[in-house]
Scaffold this active site. Structure first.
Site, short mmCIF file in Angstrom:
data_model
loop_
_atom_site.label_atom_id
_atom_site.label_comp_id
_atom_site.label_asym_id
_atom_site.label_seq_id
_atom_site.Cartn_x
_atom_site.Cartn_y
_atom_site.Cartn_z
N SER A 107 -9.71 1.06 2.82
CA SER A 107 -8.88 1.89 1.98
C SER A 107 -7.78 1.11 1.24
O SER A 107 -7.26 1.61 0.25
CB SER A 107 -8.22 2.97 2.84
N LYS A 152 0.86 -1.18 0.00
CA LYS A 152 0.00 0.00 0.00
C LYS A 152 0.89 1.24 0.00
O LYS A 152 1.93 1.24 0.68
CB LYS A 152 -0.86 -0.05 1.27
N SER A 182 -9.77 -1.37 6.99
CA SER A 182 -9.22 -1.21 5.64
C SER A 182 -8.43 -2.37 5.07
O SER A 182 -8.06 -2.34 3.91
CB SER A 182 -8.34 0.04 5.60
N1 GLN Z 1 -13.23 3.20 6.25
C1 GLN Z 1 -12.68 3.61 7.50
C2 GLN Z 1 -12.35 5.08 7.47
O1 GLN Z 1 -12.53 5.67 6.45
C3 GLN Z 1 -11.48 2.78 7.85
C4 GLN Z 1 -10.28 3.18 7.12
C5 GLN Z 1 -9.07 2.38 7.49
O2 GLN Z 1 -9.17 1.33 8.11
N2 GLN Z 1 -7.92 2.91 7.10
O3 GLN Z 1 -11.92 5.64 8.43
#
Ligand code: GLN
Length: 490
Positions: free
Chosen positions: A157, A77, A181
Protein backbone atom coordinates in the site's frame (compact mmCIF):
# COMPACT_ATOMS: atom_id res chain seq x y z
CA UNK A 1 23.72 18.02 -9.23
CA UNK A 2 20.56 17.90 -7.13
CA UNK A 3 19.16 14.86 -8.94
CA UNK A 4 19.11 11.38 -7.53
CA UNK A 5 20.69 12.45 -4.27
CA UNK A 6 20.92 10.01 -1.41
CA UNK A 7 20.70 11.16 2.22
CA UNK A 8 24.45 10.68 2.54
CA UNK A 9 25.23 12.74 -0.57
CA UNK A 10 22.82 15.55 0.31
CA UNK A 11 24.10 15.61 3.86
CA UNK A 12 27.67 16.03 2.64
CA UNK A 13 26.68 18.87 0.30
CA UNK A 14 24.93 20.69 3.15
CA UNK A 15 27.80 20.08 5.57
CA UNK A 16 30.37 21.40 3.13
CA UNK A 17 28.10 24.39 2.44
CA UNK A 18 28.12 23.58 -1.27
CA UNK A 19 24.34 23.86 -1.40
CA UNK A 20 21.85 25.19 1.07
CA UNK A 21 18.98 23.15 2.47
CA UNK A 22 16.67 25.71 0.86
CA UNK A 23 18.13 25.08 -2.60
CA UNK A 24 17.73 21.34 -2.18
CA UNK A 25 14.19 21.72 -0.85
CA UNK A 26 13.16 24.06 -3.66
CA UNK A 27 14.53 21.69 -6.27
CA UNK A 28 12.42 18.84 -4.84
CA UNK A 29 9.32 21.05 -4.61
CA UNK A 30 9.81 21.88 -8.28
CA UNK A 31 10.18 18.21 -9.23
CA UNK A 32 6.99 17.38 -7.31
CA UNK A 33 5.18 20.17 -9.16
CA UNK A 34 6.43 18.82 -12.52
CA UNK A 35 5.51 15.21 -11.76
CA UNK A 36 1.82 15.44 -10.95
CA UNK A 37 1.14 12.69 -13.50
CA UNK A 38 2.50 10.14 -11.06
CA UNK A 39 -0.07 11.17 -8.42
CA UNK A 40 2.37 10.46 -5.60
CA UNK A 41 1.41 13.34 -3.29
CA UNK A 42 -1.94 14.01 -1.65
CA UNK A 43 -0.62 17.12 0.10
CA UNK A 44 2.50 19.17 -0.65
CA UNK A 45 3.64 21.07 2.44
CA UNK A 46 5.30 23.88 0.53
CA UNK A 47 5.41 26.55 3.25
CA UNK A 48 6.31 24.14 6.04
CA UNK A 49 9.18 22.79 3.92
CA UNK A 50 10.60 26.20 3.02
CA UNK A 51 10.37 27.34 6.64
CA UNK A 52 12.17 24.22 7.92
CA UNK A 53 14.87 24.52 5.25
CA UNK A 54 15.59 28.10 6.30
CA UNK A 55 15.92 26.92 9.89
CA UNK A 56 18.47 24.29 8.80
CA UNK A 57 20.43 26.92 6.88
CA UNK A 58 20.42 29.10 9.94
CA UNK A 59 21.88 26.28 12.04
CA UNK A 60 24.44 25.47 9.33
CA UNK A 61 25.59 29.08 9.23
CA UNK A 62 26.29 28.84 12.98
CA UNK A 63 27.99 25.44 12.50
CA UNK A 64 25.21 23.94 14.55
CA UNK A 65 23.81 21.30 12.21
CA UNK A 66 21.93 18.64 14.23
CA UNK A 67 23.14 15.57 12.30
CA UNK A 68 22.87 13.78 8.96
CA UNK A 69 19.09 14.25 8.68
CA UNK A 70 19.22 18.03 9.15
CA UNK A 71 17.97 19.62 5.92
CA UNK A 72 17.00 16.33 4.21
CA UNK A 73 13.69 16.53 2.33
CA UNK A 74 11.46 13.55 3.22
CA UNK A 75 7.86 12.67 2.53
CA UNK A 76 5.50 10.49 4.56
CA UNK A 77 2.78 8.04 3.74
CA UNK A 78 -0.52 9.77 4.45
CA UNK A 79 -1.08 7.45 7.38
CA UNK A 80 1.17 9.41 9.74
CA UNK A 81 -0.62 12.18 11.59
CA UNK A 82 1.06 15.50 10.91
CA UNK A 83 0.19 18.53 13.02
CA UNK A 84 -1.89 21.10 11.13
CA UNK A 85 -1.46 19.15 7.88
CA UNK A 86 -4.23 17.16 6.22
CA UNK A 87 -3.94 13.42 7.00
CA UNK A 88 -6.33 11.23 5.04
CA UNK A 89 -5.19 7.56 5.03
CA UNK A 90 -6.22 7.98 1.35
CA UNK A 91 -9.85 7.69 2.45
CA UNK A 92 -12.84 9.89 1.79
CA UNK A 93 -13.84 9.42 5.43
CA UNK A 94 -10.73 11.36 6.54
CA UNK A 95 -10.61 13.75 3.60
CA UNK A 96 -11.08 16.72 5.96
CA UNK A 97 -9.00 15.51 8.93
CA UNK A 98 -6.32 17.90 10.16
CA UNK A 99 -4.57 16.44 13.23
CA UNK A 100 -3.63 18.65 16.14
CA UNK A 101 -0.59 16.49 16.89
CA UNK A 102 2.45 14.95 15.20
CA UNK A 103 3.03 11.17 15.06
CA UNK A 104 6.13 9.92 16.86
CA UNK A 105 7.69 8.83 13.55
CA UNK A 106 7.32 12.21 11.85
CA UNK A 107 8.20 14.01 15.06
CA UNK A 108 11.45 12.03 15.36
CA UNK A 109 12.37 13.06 11.80
CA UNK A 110 11.46 16.70 12.40
CA UNK A 111 13.46 16.77 15.65
CA UNK A 112 16.51 15.64 13.69
CA UNK A 113 16.00 18.53 11.25
CA UNK A 114 14.39 16.60 8.37
CA UNK A 115 12.18 18.60 6.04
CA UNK A 116 8.58 17.54 5.43
CA UNK A 117 7.81 17.84 1.71
CA UNK A 118 4.33 16.44 2.07
CA UNK A 119 2.05 13.46 2.41
CA UNK A 120 2.07 10.49 0.08
CA UNK A 121 -0.74 8.63 -1.59
CA UNK A 122 -1.36 5.00 -0.52
CA UNK A 123 -4.03 2.34 -0.60
CA UNK A 124 -7.03 3.34 1.51
CA UNK A 125 -6.18 2.66 5.17
CA UNK A 126 -3.14 0.75 3.82
CA UNK A 127 -5.34 -2.05 2.49
CA UNK A 128 -4.05 -3.23 -0.85
CA UNK A 129 -1.00 -3.99 -2.91
CA UNK A 130 -1.59 -1.83 -5.99
CA UNK A 131 -2.36 1.67 -4.65
CA UNK A 132 -5.61 1.40 -6.62
CA UNK A 133 -7.86 1.46 -3.54
CA UNK A 134 -6.96 5.11 -2.78
CA UNK A 135 -9.79 7.65 -2.78
CA UNK A 136 -7.27 9.97 -4.49
CA UNK A 137 -6.73 7.64 -7.45
CA UNK A 138 -3.87 5.30 -8.28
CA UNK A 139 -0.19 6.18 -8.07
CA UNK A 140 1.71 5.52 -11.30
CA UNK A 141 4.98 3.60 -11.23
CA UNK A 142 7.82 5.68 -12.72
CA UNK A 143 9.09 2.46 -14.34
CA UNK A 144 7.61 1.36 -17.64
CA UNK A 145 7.95 -1.90 -19.48
CA UNK A 146 10.36 -1.85 -22.46
CA UNK A 147 7.72 -3.20 -24.81
CA UNK A 148 4.67 -1.19 -23.81
CA UNK A 149 3.54 2.30 -22.93
CA UNK A 150 1.02 1.11 -20.37
CA UNK A 151 1.08 2.75 -16.96
CA UNK A 152 2.04 0.30 -14.21
CA UNK A 153 1.13 -0.01 -10.54
CA UNK A 154 3.87 0.92 -8.07
CA UNK A 155 2.68 -1.81 -5.69
CA UNK A 156 1.08 -0.96 -2.40
CA UNK A 157 0.00 0.00 0.00
CA UNK A 158 2.94 2.43 0.34
CA UNK A 159 2.82 3.04 -3.44
CA UNK A 160 3.34 6.80 -3.22
CA UNK A 161 6.22 6.32 -0.77
CA UNK A 162 8.03 3.98 -3.17
CA UNK A 163 7.21 5.75 -6.44
CA UNK A 164 8.29 9.14 -5.08
CA UNK A 165 11.72 7.73 -4.16
CA UNK A 166 12.12 6.04 -7.58
CA UNK A 167 11.03 9.22 -9.39
CA UNK A 168 13.32 11.29 -7.17
CA UNK A 169 10.53 13.46 -5.75
CA UNK A 170 11.98 13.13 -2.26
CA UNK A 171 15.31 11.82 -1.03
CA UNK A 172 13.64 9.08 0.98
CA UNK A 173 10.23 8.38 2.46
CA UNK A 174 8.54 6.57 5.30
CA UNK A 175 5.87 3.93 4.73
CA UNK A 176 4.10 1.32 6.80
CA UNK A 177 4.08 -2.45 6.42
CA UNK A 178 1.29 -4.65 7.80
CA UNK A 179 1.70 -7.55 5.39
CA UNK A 180 4.26 -6.31 2.88
CA UNK A 181 3.34 -2.71 2.15
CA UNK A 182 6.90 -1.38 2.37
CA UNK A 183 8.71 -4.31 0.77
CA UNK A 184 6.35 -5.06 -2.12
CA UNK A 185 6.22 -1.50 -3.53
CA UNK A 186 9.97 -1.11 -2.92
CA UNK A 187 10.46 -4.24 -5.01
CA UNK A 188 8.15 -2.94 -7.80
CA UNK A 189 9.99 0.39 -8.02
CA UNK A 190 13.65 -0.56 -7.52
CA UNK A 191 13.88 0.94 -4.03
CA UNK A 192 15.19 -0.36 -0.71
CA UNK A 193 12.30 -1.01 1.73
CA UNK A 194 12.82 -1.97 5.36
CA UNK A 195 10.17 -3.34 7.70
CA UNK A 196 11.56 -3.26 11.25
CA UNK A 197 10.84 -5.74 14.06
CA UNK A 198 7.38 -5.23 15.55
CA UNK A 199 7.88 -2.75 18.40
CA UNK A 200 11.13 -1.23 17.07
CA UNK A 201 9.27 1.85 15.78
CA UNK A 202 6.49 3.57 17.70
CA UNK A 203 3.02 3.34 16.19
CA UNK A 204 1.77 6.38 18.09
CA UNK A 205 -0.01 8.81 15.79
CA UNK A 206 0.04 6.36 12.89
CA UNK A 207 -3.46 5.59 11.66
CA UNK A 208 -4.08 1.97 12.63
CA UNK A 209 -4.92 -0.80 10.18
CA UNK A 210 -4.07 -4.04 12.07
CA UNK A 211 -2.35 -3.04 15.29
CA UNK A 212 -0.54 -6.31 16.01
CA UNK A 213 1.09 -6.23 12.56
CA UNK A 214 1.59 -2.56 11.62
CA UNK A 215 5.17 -1.21 11.56
CA UNK A 216 6.58 1.93 10.01
CA UNK A 217 9.85 1.84 8.10
CA UNK A 218 12.00 3.61 5.53
CA UNK A 219 11.95 3.45 1.74
CA UNK A 220 15.19 4.75 0.30
CA UNK A 221 17.64 4.54 -2.57
CA UNK A 222 20.39 2.79 -0.62
CA UNK A 223 20.93 0.53 2.36
CA UNK A 224 23.02 3.25 4.02
CA UNK A 225 20.05 5.64 3.86
CA UNK A 226 17.77 2.94 5.29
CA UNK A 227 20.19 2.59 8.21
CA UNK A 228 20.23 6.35 8.88
CA UNK A 229 16.45 6.55 8.69
CA UNK A 230 15.85 3.55 10.91
CA UNK A 231 18.14 5.12 13.49
CA UNK A 232 16.11 8.33 13.18
CA UNK A 233 12.61 6.87 13.59
CA UNK A 234 13.13 3.93 15.98
CA UNK A 235 13.38 3.74 19.75
CA UNK A 236 11.18 3.40 22.79
CA UNK A 237 8.13 5.60 23.08
CA UNK A 238 6.10 5.89 26.29
CA UNK A 239 3.04 6.67 24.21
CA UNK A 240 3.05 3.23 22.52
CA UNK A 241 2.85 0.36 25.02
CA UNK A 242 3.98 -2.11 22.33
CA UNK A 243 7.15 -0.18 21.56
CA UNK A 244 10.29 -1.99 22.68
CA UNK A 245 12.41 -0.86 25.64
CA UNK A 246 15.56 -1.95 23.81
CA UNK A 247 17.92 0.98 23.32
CA UNK A 248 18.16 2.43 19.85
CA UNK A 249 21.20 1.37 17.81
CA UNK A 250 23.66 3.22 15.61
CA UNK A 251 22.72 1.28 12.52
CA UNK A 252 24.62 3.51 10.12
CA UNK A 253 27.94 3.86 11.94
CA UNK A 254 27.93 0.12 12.73
CA UNK A 255 27.25 -0.87 9.13
CA UNK A 256 29.67 -3.62 8.10
CA UNK A 257 29.08 -5.51 4.91
CA UNK A 258 30.96 -8.70 5.69
CA UNK A 259 28.95 -11.91 5.38
CA UNK A 260 31.88 -14.24 6.14
CA UNK A 261 30.83 -17.38 7.99
CA UNK A 262 27.17 -16.34 8.14
CA UNK A 263 24.62 -19.04 7.47
CA UNK A 264 21.88 -18.03 5.04
CA UNK A 265 18.71 -20.12 4.87
CA UNK A 266 16.75 -20.76 1.68
CA UNK A 267 13.21 -21.86 2.55
CA UNK A 268 12.11 -24.61 0.21
CA UNK A 269 8.44 -23.68 0.62
CA UNK A 270 9.05 -20.33 -1.13
CA UNK A 271 9.99 -22.13 -4.33
CA UNK A 272 7.24 -23.08 -6.74
CA UNK A 273 6.94 -23.77 -10.45
CA UNK A 274 4.69 -20.70 -10.72
CA UNK A 275 7.53 -18.41 -9.69
CA UNK A 276 8.69 -16.67 -12.88
CA UNK A 277 11.98 -18.05 -14.14
CA UNK A 278 13.67 -14.66 -14.05
CA UNK A 279 12.85 -14.24 -10.35
CA UNK A 280 14.15 -17.77 -9.71
CA UNK A 281 17.35 -16.88 -11.57
CA UNK A 282 17.91 -13.73 -9.53
CA UNK A 283 17.26 -15.71 -6.36
CA UNK A 284 19.96 -18.18 -7.44
CA UNK A 285 22.28 -15.30 -8.22
CA UNK A 286 21.66 -13.92 -4.72
CA UNK A 287 22.70 -17.24 -3.21
CA UNK A 288 25.79 -17.28 -5.42
CA UNK A 289 26.84 -13.75 -4.43
CA UNK A 290 26.49 -14.43 -0.71
CA UNK A 291 28.29 -17.72 -1.01
CA UNK A 292 31.16 -16.20 -3.04
CA UNK A 293 31.43 -13.51 -0.37
CA UNK A 294 31.93 -16.13 2.34
CA UNK A 295 28.47 -17.12 3.59
CA UNK A 296 27.18 -20.65 3.76
CA UNK A 297 23.88 -21.35 1.98
CA UNK A 298 21.60 -23.86 3.68
CA UNK A 299 18.22 -25.22 2.61
CA UNK A 300 15.66 -24.76 5.38
CA UNK A 301 12.00 -25.54 5.90
CA UNK A 302 9.24 -23.22 7.12
CA UNK A 303 6.46 -25.81 7.00
CA UNK A 304 3.53 -23.51 7.81
CA UNK A 305 4.27 -21.00 5.04
CA UNK A 306 1.18 -21.82 3.01
CA UNK A 307 -1.13 -21.13 5.94
CA UNK A 308 0.23 -17.60 6.43
CA UNK A 309 -1.90 -15.84 3.85
CA UNK A 310 -5.24 -17.31 5.02
CA UNK A 311 -4.33 -16.58 8.66
CA UNK A 312 -3.33 -13.01 7.76
CA UNK A 313 -6.61 -12.41 5.92
CA UNK A 314 -8.49 -13.31 9.09
CA UNK A 315 -6.33 -11.53 11.67
CA UNK A 316 -5.76 -8.30 9.71
CA UNK A 317 -9.45 -7.73 8.83
CA UNK A 318 -10.47 -8.65 12.40
CA UNK A 319 -8.20 -5.95 13.82
CA UNK A 320 -9.16 -3.53 11.07
CA UNK A 321 -12.89 -3.93 11.70
CA UNK A 322 -12.30 -3.01 15.31
CA UNK A 323 -9.86 -0.15 14.57
CA UNK A 324 -12.10 1.40 11.93
CA UNK A 325 -15.20 1.44 14.14
CA UNK A 326 -14.05 4.86 15.38
CA UNK A 327 -14.92 6.45 12.03
CA UNK A 328 -18.58 7.07 12.64
CA UNK A 329 -19.02 10.71 11.73
CA UNK A 330 -19.20 11.84 15.35
CA UNK A 331 -15.76 12.98 16.49
CA UNK A 332 -13.89 13.77 13.30
CA UNK A 333 -13.75 13.11 9.60
CA UNK A 334 -16.66 12.97 7.18
CA UNK A 335 -20.25 13.28 8.46
CA UNK A 336 -23.26 13.00 6.21
CA UNK A 337 -26.41 14.87 7.21
CA UNK A 338 -29.20 12.58 8.31
CA UNK A 339 -32.19 13.01 10.56
CA UNK A 340 -31.36 10.31 13.05
CA UNK A 341 -28.15 9.01 14.60
CA UNK A 342 -28.20 5.43 13.26
CA UNK A 343 -28.83 6.68 9.73
CA UNK A 344 -25.97 9.14 10.13
CA UNK A 345 -23.58 6.34 11.14
CA UNK A 346 -24.74 4.21 8.24
CA UNK A 347 -24.56 6.78 5.52
CA UNK A 348 -21.28 8.27 6.77
CA UNK A 349 -19.61 4.86 6.71
CA UNK A 350 -21.15 3.71 3.44
CA UNK A 351 -20.23 6.96 1.73
CA UNK A 352 -16.83 7.37 3.42
CA UNK A 353 -15.24 3.95 2.93
CA UNK A 354 -14.25 2.39 -0.39
CA UNK A 355 -15.03 -1.18 -1.51
CA UNK A 356 -11.85 -2.87 -0.26
CA UNK A 357 -12.16 -1.30 3.18
CA UNK A 358 -15.81 -2.35 3.40
CA UNK A 359 -14.85 -5.90 2.34
CA UNK A 360 -12.28 -6.07 5.15
CA UNK A 361 -14.70 -4.64 7.75
CA UNK A 362 -17.29 -7.24 6.79
CA UNK A 363 -14.81 -10.13 6.90
CA UNK A 364 -13.41 -8.87 10.20
CA UNK A 365 -16.81 -8.47 11.81
CA UNK A 366 -17.80 -11.93 10.61
CA UNK A 367 -14.73 -13.75 11.93
CA UNK A 368 -15.07 -12.04 15.30
CA UNK A 369 -18.76 -12.72 15.71
CA UNK A 370 -19.89 -15.26 18.28
CA UNK A 371 -20.13 -18.71 16.79
CA UNK A 372 -17.38 -18.00 14.27
CA UNK A 373 -14.73 -16.64 16.60
CA UNK A 374 -13.31 -20.07 17.51
CA UNK A 375 -13.57 -21.44 13.99
CA UNK A 376 -11.76 -18.54 12.34
CA UNK A 377 -10.11 -15.98 14.58
CA UNK A 378 -8.83 -18.32 17.28
CA UNK A 379 -7.63 -20.81 14.67
CA UNK A 380 -5.80 -18.08 12.79
CA UNK A 381 -4.08 -17.02 16.03
CA UNK A 382 -2.95 -20.61 16.58
CA UNK A 383 -1.53 -20.73 13.07
CA UNK A 384 0.24 -17.47 13.77
CA UNK A 385 2.02 -19.12 16.73
CA UNK A 386 3.07 -22.04 14.54
CA UNK A 387 4.48 -19.67 11.93
CA UNK A 388 6.48 -17.87 14.61
CA UNK A 389 7.75 -21.25 15.87
CA UNK A 390 8.88 -22.18 12.34
CA UNK A 391 11.07 -19.07 12.28
CA UNK A 392 12.32 -19.62 15.87
CA UNK A 393 13.43 -23.10 14.82
CA UNK A 394 15.30 -22.07 11.70
CA UNK A 395 17.03 -19.17 13.44
CA UNK A 396 18.72 -21.79 15.66
CA UNK A 397 20.61 -22.86 12.52
CA UNK A 398 20.85 -19.80 10.28
CA UNK A 399 21.59 -16.09 10.70
CA UNK A 400 19.31 -14.86 7.95
CA UNK A 401 16.91 -15.99 5.24
CA UNK A 402 16.96 -15.04 1.56
CA UNK A 403 13.79 -15.13 -0.57
CA UNK A 404 12.33 -13.15 -3.45
CA UNK A 405 10.37 -10.13 -2.21
CA UNK A 406 7.42 -10.67 -4.55
CA UNK A 407 6.20 -13.42 -6.87
CA UNK A 408 5.89 -10.95 -9.78
CA UNK A 409 7.02 -7.56 -11.07
CA UNK A 410 4.88 -4.44 -11.63
CA UNK A 411 1.74 -4.94 -13.72
CA UNK A 412 -0.62 -2.63 -15.63
CA UNK A 413 -2.88 -0.29 -13.67
CA UNK A 414 -5.65 -1.13 -16.13
CA UNK A 415 -5.42 -4.84 -15.47
CA UNK A 416 -8.83 -5.49 -13.99
CA UNK A 417 -8.71 -8.05 -11.18
CA UNK A 418 -12.22 -9.22 -10.34
CA UNK A 419 -11.07 -11.72 -7.74
CA UNK A 420 -9.70 -9.93 -4.65
CA UNK A 421 -7.99 -13.14 -3.52
CA UNK A 422 -5.68 -12.95 -6.56
CA UNK A 423 -4.54 -9.52 -5.37
CA UNK A 424 -3.87 -10.95 -1.93
CA UNK A 425 -1.30 -13.33 -3.48
CA UNK A 426 1.05 -10.38 -4.11
CA UNK A 427 2.07 -10.63 -0.46
CA UNK A 428 2.72 -14.32 -0.30
CA UNK A 429 6.43 -13.85 0.53
CA UNK A 430 6.04 -10.89 2.87
CA UNK A 431 3.02 -11.70 5.07
CA UNK A 432 4.61 -14.52 7.16
CA UNK A 433 7.24 -12.07 8.39
CA UNK A 434 4.62 -9.67 9.81
CA UNK A 435 2.79 -12.55 11.49
CA UNK A 436 6.07 -13.49 13.19
CA UNK A 437 6.92 -9.83 13.98
CA UNK A 438 10.38 -10.11 12.35
CA UNK A 439 12.46 -7.51 10.51
CA UNK A 440 12.91 -7.86 6.74
CA UNK A 441 14.23 -5.79 3.88
CA UNK A 442 13.61 -5.72 0.15
CA UNK A 443 16.59 -4.74 -1.96
CA UNK A 444 16.57 -4.10 -5.70
CA UNK A 445 18.40 -6.89 -7.45
CA UNK A 446 18.00 -6.48 -11.20
CA UNK A 447 15.56 -6.00 -14.06
CA UNK A 448 13.35 -8.61 -15.67
CA UNK A 449 13.18 -8.97 -19.45
CA UNK A 450 10.57 -6.22 -19.60
CA UNK A 451 13.06 -3.93 -17.89
CA UNK A 452 11.18 -3.86 -14.57
CA UNK A 453 12.78 -4.06 -11.12
CA UNK A 454 12.96 -7.34 -9.19
CA UNK A 455 13.53 -7.23 -5.43
CA UNK A 456 15.05 -9.77 -3.06
CA UNK A 457 14.02 -10.13 0.56
CA UNK A 458 16.28 -10.75 3.54
CA UNK A 459 14.83 -11.73 6.92
CA UNK A 460 16.58 -11.93 10.29
CA UNK A 461 15.56 -12.72 13.84
CA UNK A 462 13.82 -10.08 15.99
CA UNK A 463 15.84 -6.91 16.64
CA UNK A 464 18.65 -8.04 14.35
CA UNK A 465 18.20 -5.07 12.04
CA UNK A 466 21.94 -4.43 12.09
CA UNK A 467 22.69 -7.84 10.66
CA UNK A 468 19.87 -7.41 8.14
CA UNK A 469 21.33 -4.11 6.94
CA UNK A 470 24.85 -5.54 6.83
CA UNK A 471 23.86 -8.44 4.57
CA UNK A 472 21.73 -6.11 2.44
CA UNK A 473 24.75 -3.83 2.00
CA UNK A 474 26.87 -6.77 0.94
CA UNK A 475 24.36 -7.61 -1.81
CA UNK A 476 23.92 -3.96 -2.80
CA UNK A 477 27.68 -3.48 -3.18
CA UNK A 478 27.98 -6.69 -5.19
CA UNK A 479 25.35 -5.83 -7.80
CA UNK A 480 25.42 -2.05 -8.23
CA UNK A 481 21.73 -1.57 -9.17
CA UNK A 482 20.78 1.95 -10.32
CA UNK A 483 17.26 3.10 -9.51
CA UNK A 484 16.93 5.46 -12.43
CA UNK A 485 13.76 4.86 -14.44
CA UNK A 486 13.66 6.65 -17.77
CA UNK A 487 11.91 9.93 -17.10
CA UNK A 488 8.68 10.09 -19.21
CA UNK A 489 6.31 11.80 -16.80
CA UNK A 490 7.43 15.45 -16.80
N1 GLN B 1 -1.45 -6.02 0.76
C1 GLN B 1 -1.68 -6.37 2.12
C2 GLN B 1 -3.09 -6.04 2.52
O1 GLN B 1 -3.79 -5.51 1.71
C3 GLN B 1 -0.68 -5.70 3.01
C4 GLN B 1 -1.00 -4.29 3.27
C5 GLN B 1 -0.02 -3.62 4.19
O2 GLN B 1 1.06 -4.13 4.44
N2 GLN B 1 -0.44 -2.47 4.68
O3 GLN B 1 -3.50 -6.29 3.61
Amino acid sequence: MLDNLTILEASKLIDEKKVSALEITNSYLKKIEDSKKLNCFITVSHDKAVHAAKETDNRVSKNNRIGPMDGIPLAYKDLFCTKDTLTTASSKILSNFIPTYESTVTNNCINKGAITLGKLNCDEFAMGSTNKTSFYGPVVNPWKSLDSDEELVPGGSSGGSAASVAADLCIASIGTDTGGSIRQPASFTGAVGLKPTYGRVSRWGTIAFASSLDQAGPISKTVEDAAILLQTISGHDNKDSTSSQKPNEHYFSNLNSSVKNLKIGIPKEYMSDDLPLEIQNYWNEGKKILSENGAEIIEISLPHTKTALPAYYIIAPAEASSNLSRYDGVKYGLRTNEKNLIKMYESTRSDGFGDEVKRRIMIGTYVLSSGYYDAYYLKAQKIRSLIKKDFDNVFKDVNAILTPATPNTAFAIDKEEKDPVKNYLNDIFTVPINLAGLPAISIPFGLDKKGLPVGMQLITNSFEEQLLLNIAKNIQDSINFKNEPKCWWK
